[in-house]
Design an enzyme around this catalytic site. Sequence first.
Site, PDB file in Angstrom:
ATOM      1  N   ASN A 100     -95.547  10.885 -35.549  1.00 16.44           N
ATOM      2  CA  ASN A 100     -94.813  10.110 -34.549  1.00 16.44           C
ATOM      3  C   ASN A 100     -93.387  10.624 -34.330  1.00 16.44           C
ATOM      4  OD1 ASN A 100     -95.335   8.060 -32.738  1.00 16.44           O
ATOM      5  ND2 ASN A 100     -94.410   6.463 -33.991  1.00 16.44           N
ATOM      6  N   ASN A 127     -92.053   9.138 -29.572  1.00 15.95           N
ATOM      7  CA  ASN A 127     -92.079   8.234 -30.711  1.00 15.95           C
ATOM      8  C   ASN A 127     -92.349   6.810 -30.226  1.00 15.95           C
ATOM      9  OD1 ASN A 127     -91.705   6.869 -33.101  1.00 15.95           O
ATOM     10  ND2 ASN A 127     -89.499   7.195 -33.203  1.00 15.95           N
ATOM     11  N   ARG A 132    -100.131   4.135 -32.672  1.00 17.91           N
ATOM     12  CA  ARG A 132    -101.043   3.716 -33.736  1.00 17.91           C
ATOM     13  C   ARG A 132    -102.428   3.398 -33.173  1.00 17.91           C
ATOM     14  NH1 ARG A 132    -100.011   1.328 -38.536  1.00 17.91           N
ATOM     15  NH2 ARG A 132     -97.844   0.797 -37.996  1.00 17.91           N
ATOM     16  N   ASP A 148    -100.345   2.349 -42.579  1.00 22.86           N
ATOM     17  CA  ASP A 148     -99.006   2.895 -42.652  1.00 22.86           C
ATOM     18  C   ASP A 148     -98.973   3.921 -43.775  1.00 22.86           C
ATOM     19  OD1 ASP A 148     -97.918   1.411 -40.606  1.00 22.86           O
ATOM     20  OD2 ASP A 148     -97.216  -0.207 -41.904  1.00 22.86           O
ATOM     21  N   ASP A 150     -96.903   4.141 -46.089  1.00 20.93           N
ATOM     22  CA  ASP A 150     -96.439   3.573 -47.355  1.00 20.93           C
ATOM     23  C   ASP A 150     -97.366   2.493 -47.904  1.00 20.93           C
ATOM     24  OD1 ASP A 150     -95.939   1.619 -45.500  1.00 20.93           O
ATOM     25  OD2 ASP A 150     -93.771   1.526 -45.825  1.00 20.93           O
ATOM     26  N   ASP A 237     -98.431  -4.733 -34.011  1.00 13.62           N
ATOM     27  CA  ASP A 237     -99.464  -5.456 -34.754  1.00 13.62           C
ATOM     28  C   ASP A 237     -99.681  -6.846 -34.189  1.00 13.62           C
ATOM     29  OD1 ASP A 237     -96.910  -6.177 -35.541  1.00 13.62           O
ATOM     30  OD2 ASP A 237     -97.402  -6.363 -37.667  1.00 13.62           O
ATOM     31  N   ARG A 280     -89.466 -10.101 -33.833  1.00 10.13           N
ATOM     32  CA  ARG A 280     -90.852 -10.565 -33.873  1.00 10.13           C
ATOM     33  C   ARG A 280     -90.972 -11.994 -33.333  1.00 10.13           C
ATOM     34  NH1 ARG A 280     -93.890  -6.855 -36.517  1.00 10.13           N
ATOM     35  NH2 ARG A 280     -95.518  -8.143 -37.457  1.00 10.13           N
TER      36      ARG A 280
END
Length: 323
Positions: A100, A127, A132, A148, A150, A237, A280
Site C-alpha cells: 500500500n 495508498n 484491502r 493486517d 501486525d 472495516d 470512526r
Amino acid sequence: HRWNSPPGGLFMPPMSPFVEPKPSGWQHIRRKGDERKIHPVVEAGGALWGEPFQNYLAGWHEPERFTIVLLTFRRPLVLYSALQRLVNLARLDRIVVVWNDDEKAPGEEISWPQMHVPVEVIRVERNSLNNRFLPLDSIQTEAVLSLDDDTQLRHEEVDFAFRTWRENRHRLVGFPGRFHSWDARHGGWSYNANFSCELSMVLTGAAFIHKFYLYMYSDYMDARIRAHVDKVMNCEDIAMNMLVSHMTQLPPIKVTLRWTFHCVGCSDSLSSNTEHFNERHQCMNVFADIYGYMPLIKTQTRVDSVLFKTRLPRDKGKCYTFV
C-alpha cells in the site's frame, strides 16, 4: 443472484456465497470411480475428534482452500514476521501482499521467508485502505482471509474460523468484535470497542470473507463511502460490515475469545491515536446517512469449537488445543 435483494439481478460477479449446501449425507458416500477421501467417521466407525478431525475438512461443501490478503505499509520487519507466522498454515492456497505504498516499491532490503505457498506482491497505484478489498485476479479462491500485517493468530484459530465461514459463506467471520450504539446526548451513532455482551461488527484486520463481497465493495457499494474512507484514512472495516449486513440482514460471526490484538513493536499503527476513534464515530453516521438507515445488526453470541472447555476422558482428544 436474487432479483428482489441487493445487488439485484443485473450485477453478476463470477461467484456467489448464496448457494445451497449439499445433502447432509453427501460426504459419507463414495461413488464408483471417486477416489476422494470420505468422512473419517465412516472409515473408523466412531466419533470424530482429535487428529482425525484436524486432518479432515468436514462440512457441507466440497474441500477448498483460502487466500490471505495481507495489507502492509512501510513496515518491512513487521511484514516479515507476519509471513513467518503463516509458514505451513494448513489449507492456504496463496498469500497476496497488497503493497500500500505508492511512493516506494518493495526493494532488496526486504527479506522474504521461505513459504510453502506462492506469495504475490501487488503494488497499488495509491495508498488507500480500500485496497484491502480489491477483487484481485490473484485471488483464485472464494474464501479470503483479510489480515493486517501486525495480526497474530494461532494456526488452529485460523483453521477454526475457516471451518466456521464454510458453514456461513454469506457472512463475515472474524475475531475481535465491536458494536454500535445510539448516543442520545449527541444525537447520533457511536462506535464502541469496549467489552460488551453484544456486537455488530468484526474487525477486518482478521476476518474471513467471500470474494463476492470484494466485488460488491469495489463496484457496487456507494462510491461516497469509499471516498470517505480515503478522506479519513479509516473505517474500511465499518464500511464492509455495513455492506454485508445490508445485503444479508444478518450480523457478523465472532469466533474465539479474542477481543483485541497486541502487536509488540508496532508503534506506528493507524489505530493508536484518539483521533482514530473520533473519526470512526463520524463514519458511523456518514455511512448510515448514505444507506438511509443503520444496516448493522447486533448479536449476543459468539462461536467456539464444539469441545471447547469440555472435560474429556484421557483417551480422547479435543478438536483443538486452545480453541
